[in-house]
Design an enzyme around this catalytic site. Structure first.
Site, PDB file in Angstrom:
ATOM      1  CG  HIS A 130      37.455  35.341  43.766  1.00 45.34           C
ATOM      2  ND1 HIS A 130      37.030  34.057  43.430  1.00 45.34           N
ATOM      3  CD2 HIS A 130      37.074  35.326  44.676  1.00 45.34           C
ATOM      4  CE1 HIS A 130      36.312  33.411  44.357  1.00 45.34           C
ATOM      5  NE2 HIS A 130      36.397  34.748  45.125  1.00 45.34           N
TER       6      HIS A 130
ATOM      7  CG  ASP B 191      38.950  31.268  45.007  1.00 44.96           C
ATOM      8  OD1 ASP B 191      39.390  30.839  43.724  1.00 44.96           O
ATOM      9  OD2 ASP B 191      37.524  30.576  44.725  1.00 44.96           O
TER      10      ASP B 191
HETATM   11  C1  GAR Z   1      34.416  36.650  36.553  1.00 50.06           C
HETATM   12  O1  GAR Z   1      33.841  37.805  37.306  1.00 50.06           O
HETATM   13  C2  GAR Z   1      35.576  36.586  37.594  1.00 50.06           C
HETATM   14  O2  GAR Z   1      35.789  37.072  38.598  1.00 50.06           O
HETATM   15  C3  GAR Z   1      34.819  34.840  38.171  1.00 50.06           C
HETATM   16  O3  GAR Z   1      34.115  34.792  36.661  1.00 50.06           O
HETATM   17  C4  GAR Z   1      33.567  35.616  36.245  1.00 50.06           C
HETATM   18  C5  GAR Z   1      33.856  35.613  34.924  1.00 50.06           C
HETATM   19  O4  GAR Z   1      33.177  36.935  33.862  1.00 50.06           O
HETATM   20  N1  GAR Z   1      35.492  33.928  38.640  1.00 50.06           N
HETATM   21  C6  GAR Z   1      34.774  33.076  39.634  1.00 50.06           C
HETATM   22  O5  GAR Z   1      34.119  33.684  39.960  1.00 50.06           O
HETATM   23  C7  GAR Z   1      36.526  32.403  39.860  1.00 50.06           C
HETATM   24  N2  GAR Z   1      36.389  31.136  41.273  1.00 50.06           N
HETATM   25  P1  GAR Z   1      33.211  37.167  32.635  1.00 50.06           P
HETATM   26  O6  GAR Z   1      33.330  35.404  31.348  1.00 50.06           O
HETATM   27  O7  GAR Z   1      32.599  37.933  32.204  1.00 50.06           O
HETATM   28  O8  GAR Z   1      34.860  37.254  31.987  1.00 50.06           O
END
Ligand code: GAR
Length: 194
Positions: free
Chosen positions: A108, A144
């Protein structure tokens, strides 16, 4: 050897970093499959590594429970030791969480418990915070709210927008995800005791 199923919803940069980090046969981690709730662009990283992918789309099911049941059954078919949510943006029902937790982890882009939810980076900037970070935690039945495994702090810079700040946070997240999964594989992290 720790076997992992990774779930994503987006670009999958965390997934790609993990796949690169475990390329060496000396790393006792194997990604069995990568799943998504949509035709996420990040699934291409799994294709590149010859890893099976699956998509279970919520709109094809009458309700969230039946969607999550199919997702659960698909994951169970791979018999993983661990399920890693790496940018998976759907909320999972308690039945799914009870089935896999504590072997169900999430990354997160904030220092939880600050800024939970789907818009953590936007909310951090809107609040005028000067510091934020990345969290990896066990998924529980809240959004979360599960036990924190590790966190890294990231400074908010003057002039940061959602993209610049999120990219710096992701740089930290990728390392947290890799360190945590290898730590579980090497039994330095016991998810039952976090
Ligand atoms: C990441 O920053 C992750 O922490 C977030 O989505 C992004 C995915 O990036 N997740 C959340 O916000 C969950 N609540 P990616 O697809 O480039 O790995």
């Amino acid at each position: 050897m720790l076997s992992v199923v990774v779930l994503i919803s987006g670009t999958g940069s965390n997934l790609l970093a993990l796949l690169k980090a475990i390329e060496s046969p000396l790393v006792p981690v194997r990604v069995l499959a990568v799943g998504s709730d949509s035709a996420a662009p990040g699934l291409a990283h799994a294709d590149l590594y010859g890893i099976p992918t699956f998509v279970v789309e919520p709109h094809r099911f009458p309700d969230r429970e039946s969607w999550a049941k199919r997702l659960q059954e698909t994951i169970e078919g791979f018999k993983p030791d661990l399920v890693a949510l790496a940018g998976f943006m759907k909320i999972l029902p308690p039945s799914f969480i009870r089935r896999f937790s504590p072997n169900l982890i999430n990354i997160h882009p904030s220092l939880l418990p600050l800024f939970p939810g789907a818009h953590a980076v936007r909310d951090t900037l809107a609040a005028g915070a000067t510091e934020t970070g990345a969290t990896i935690h066990i998924v529980d039945e809240g959004v979360d709210t599960g036990p924190v495994i590790a966190q890294k702090t990231v400074a908010v810079m003057p002039g940061d927008d959602i993209n610049t700040l999120h990219e710096r946070i992701k740089n930290q997240e990728r390392q947290l995800l890799i360190d945590t999964i290898i730590g579980v594989a090497e039994k330095r992290i016991d998810l039952a005791k976090v």
